[in-house]
Design a protein around this motif. Structure first.
Motif, PDB file in Angstrom:
ATOM      1  N   ASN A  63     -27.103  63.139 -10.870  1.00 49.69           N
ATOM      2  CA  ASN A  63     -27.308  64.567 -10.625  1.00 49.69           C
ATOM      3  C   ASN A  63     -28.781  64.961 -10.510  1.00 49.69           C
ATOM      4  O   ASN A  63     -29.080  66.146 -10.336  1.00 49.69           O
ATOM      5  CB  ASN A  63     -26.649  65.450 -11.705  1.00 49.69           C
ATOM      6  N   SER A  70     -19.648  66.265  -9.733  1.00 50.84           N
ATOM      7  CA  SER A  70     -18.584  66.358  -8.735  1.00 50.84           C
ATOM      8  C   SER A  70     -18.878  67.355  -7.617  1.00 50.84           C
ATOM      9  O   SER A  70     -17.993  67.690  -6.829  1.00 50.84           O
ATOM     10  CB  SER A  70     -17.261  66.741  -9.419  1.00 50.84           C
ATOM     11  N   PHE A  71     -20.133  67.812  -7.514  1.00 53.78           N
ATOM     12  CA  PHE A  71     -20.402  68.833  -6.513  1.00 53.78           C
ATOM     13  C   PHE A  71     -21.875  68.854  -6.138  1.00 53.78           C
ATOM     14  O   PHE A  71     -22.760  68.790  -7.004  1.00 53.78           O
ATOM     15  CB  PHE A  71     -19.984  70.206  -7.049  1.00 53.78           C
ATOM     16  N   SER A  72     -22.122  68.985  -4.836  1.00 56.44           N
ATOM     17  CA  SER A  72     -23.492  69.133  -4.357  1.00 56.44           C
ATOM     18  C   SER A  72     -23.502  70.093  -3.173  1.00 56.44           C
ATOM     19  O   SER A  72     -22.519  70.207  -2.434  1.00 56.44           O
ATOM     20  CB  SER A  72     -24.066  67.785  -3.925  1.00 56.44           C
ATOM     21  N   THR A  73     -24.616  70.786  -3.008  1.00 59.76           N
ATOM     22  CA  THR A  73     -24.795  71.674  -1.870  1.00 59.76           C
ATOM     23  C   THR A  73     -26.099  71.379  -1.160  1.00 59.76           C
ATOM     24  O   THR A  73     -27.082  70.957  -1.781  1.00 59.76           O
ATOM     25  CB  THR A  73     -24.803  73.151  -2.287  1.00 59.76           C
ATOM     26  N   SER A 119     -15.037  60.437  -7.366  1.00 59.87           N
ATOM     27  CA  SER A 119     -15.112  60.451  -8.817  1.00 59.87           C
ATOM     28  C   SER A 119     -15.606  59.105  -9.345  1.00 59.87           C
ATOM     29  O   SER A 119     -15.132  58.045  -8.922  1.00 59.87           O
ATOM     30  CB  SER A 119     -13.718  60.751  -9.394  1.00 59.87           C
ATOM     31  N   SER A 140     -21.612  58.959  -1.098  1.00 58.38           N
ATOM     32  CA  SER A 140     -21.777  58.638  -2.509  1.00 58.38           C
ATOM     33  C   SER A 140     -21.545  57.160  -2.735  1.00 58.38           C
ATOM     34  O   SER A 140     -20.941  56.470  -1.904  1.00 58.38           O
ATOM     35  CB  SER A 140     -20.819  59.477  -3.381  1.00 58.38           C
ATOM     36  N   GLN A 169     -16.247  66.886   2.424  1.00 58.05           N
ATOM     37  CA  GLN A 169     -17.283  67.829   2.846  1.00 58.05           C
ATOM     38  C   GLN A 169     -16.636  69.081   3.435  1.00 58.05           C
ATOM     39  O   GLN A 169     -15.583  69.019   4.077  1.00 58.05           O
ATOM     40  CB  GLN A 169     -18.188  67.208   3.915  1.00 58.05           C
ATOM     41  N   CYS A 178     -22.623  63.712   3.856  1.00 53.54           N
ATOM     42  CA  CYS A 178     -22.804  63.428   2.449  1.00 53.54           C
ATOM     43  C   CYS A 178     -22.201  62.045   2.199  1.00 53.54           C
ATOM     44  O   CYS A 178     -21.179  61.683   2.809  1.00 53.54           O
ATOM     45  CB  CYS A 178     -22.084  64.492   1.627  1.00 53.54           C
ATOM     46  N   ARG A 195     -21.269  71.866   1.682  1.00 52.34           N
ATOM     47  CA  ARG A 195     -20.761  71.445   0.384  1.00 52.34           C
ATOM     48  C   ARG A 195     -20.245  70.021   0.419  1.00 52.34           C
ATOM     49  O   ARG A 195     -19.756  69.550   1.454  1.00 52.34           O
ATOM     50  CB  ARG A 195     -19.650  72.396  -0.066  1.00 52.34           C
ATOM     51  N   CYS A 196     -20.328  69.382  -0.738  1.00 55.22           N
ATOM     52  CA  CYS A 196     -19.897  67.994  -0.830  1.00 55.22           C
ATOM     53  C   CYS A 196     -19.303  67.719  -2.202  1.00 55.22           C
ATOM     54  O   CYS A 196     -19.877  68.086  -3.233  1.00 55.22           O
ATOM     55  CB  CYS A 196     -21.072  67.052  -0.594  1.00 55.22           C
ATOM     56  N   LYS A 197     -18.171  67.042  -2.183  1.00 55.87           N
ATOM     57  CA  LYS A 197     -17.566  66.531  -3.426  1.00 55.87           C
ATOM     58  C   LYS A 197     -17.563  65.018  -3.326  1.00 55.87           C
ATOM     59  O   LYS A 197     -16.832  64.449  -2.501  1.00 55.87           O
ATOM     60  CB  LYS A 197     -16.150  67.053  -3.592  1.00 55.87           C
TER      61      LYS A 197
END
Lengths: 113, 114
Positions: free
Chosen positions: B52, B73-76, B27, B94, B6, B92, B22-24
């Motif tokens: 997604n 691979s990305f979220s906001t 994988s 996952s 994050q 965040c 932001r968050c990654k």
């Protein structure tokens, strides 16, 4: 709806004391149950889990047994250490989604040397 | 495995400004969650994505909050305009898609709105 209730903190213990943090959940179905731990300045991390009745989850000396008859998943440790000081969250799988969790309010544990 | 990442770790902004968190995710994880944590309200789920796609945004407080996941691979999470009552730690998390798969949390973004 889904809910998880855990004892309010803070719980303050001396090192090597026995720990119990109570957790009960609403009895809709047979959800997987979890304990998460949050250390200062960090996100939650999985401590242990149990997926069916009478299962015992264990990790790092912590244990919790899935009790269907009492809808409980109490967390126990025989001898706590100062490094166990953290906030502990009980959680259950939400009935609305297979991998969404419903969390309890968290219980802060403080262990004194 | 770097875990959930994050950014930023801390954000201080003035009331009325736009804030983007932001968050990654890890994988291979196909579910992503945004949570907010405060002393008063504890841990609250804001929104949940699966592959997604937003599945449940009932926890988003109001229209000032919006979240996107343009790819795996990305979220906001965006707050516009921000208010002092938005001050909190935003997490965040996952997970893989199977039931009971554990949540992996990032270290959070501590937001302070003055």
């Amino acid at each position: 709806g889904d809910s998880v209730t855990q004892m309010e903190g803070p719980v303050t213990l001396s090192e090597e004391a026995f720990l119990t943090i109570n957790c009960t959940y609403t009895a809709t179905g047979y959800p997987s149950l979890f304990w998460y731990v949050q250390y200062p300045g960090e996100g939650l991390q999985l401590l242990l889990k149990a997926t069916k009745a009478d299962d015992k989850g264990s990790n790092k000396g912590f244990e919790a047994t899935y009790r269907k008859e009492t809808t409980s998943f109490h967390l126990e440790k025989g001898s706590v250490q100062v490094s166990d000081s953290a906030v502990y969250f009980c959680a259950r799988i939400s009935n609305n989604a297979g991998n969404m969790l419903t969390f309890g309010g968290g219980t802060r544990l403080m262990v004194k040397p | 495995d770097a875990g959930v990442i994050q950014s930023p770790r801390h954000e201080v902004t003035e009331m009325g400004q736009e804030v983007t968190l932001r968050c990654k995710p890890i994988s291979g994880h196909n579910s992503l969650f945004w949570y907010r944590q405060t002393m008063m309200r504890g841990l609250e789920l804001l929104i949940y994505f699966n592959n997604n796609v937003p599945i449940d945004d009932s926890g988003m407080p109001e229209d000032r909050f919006s979240a996107k996941m343009p790819n795996a691979s990305f979220s906001t999470l965006k707050i516009q305009p921000s208010e002092p009552r938005d001050s909190a730690v935003y997490f965040c998390a996952s997970t893989q898609g199977w039931e009971g798969s554990p949540l992996h949390f990032g270290n959070g973004t501590r937001l302070t709105v003055t």
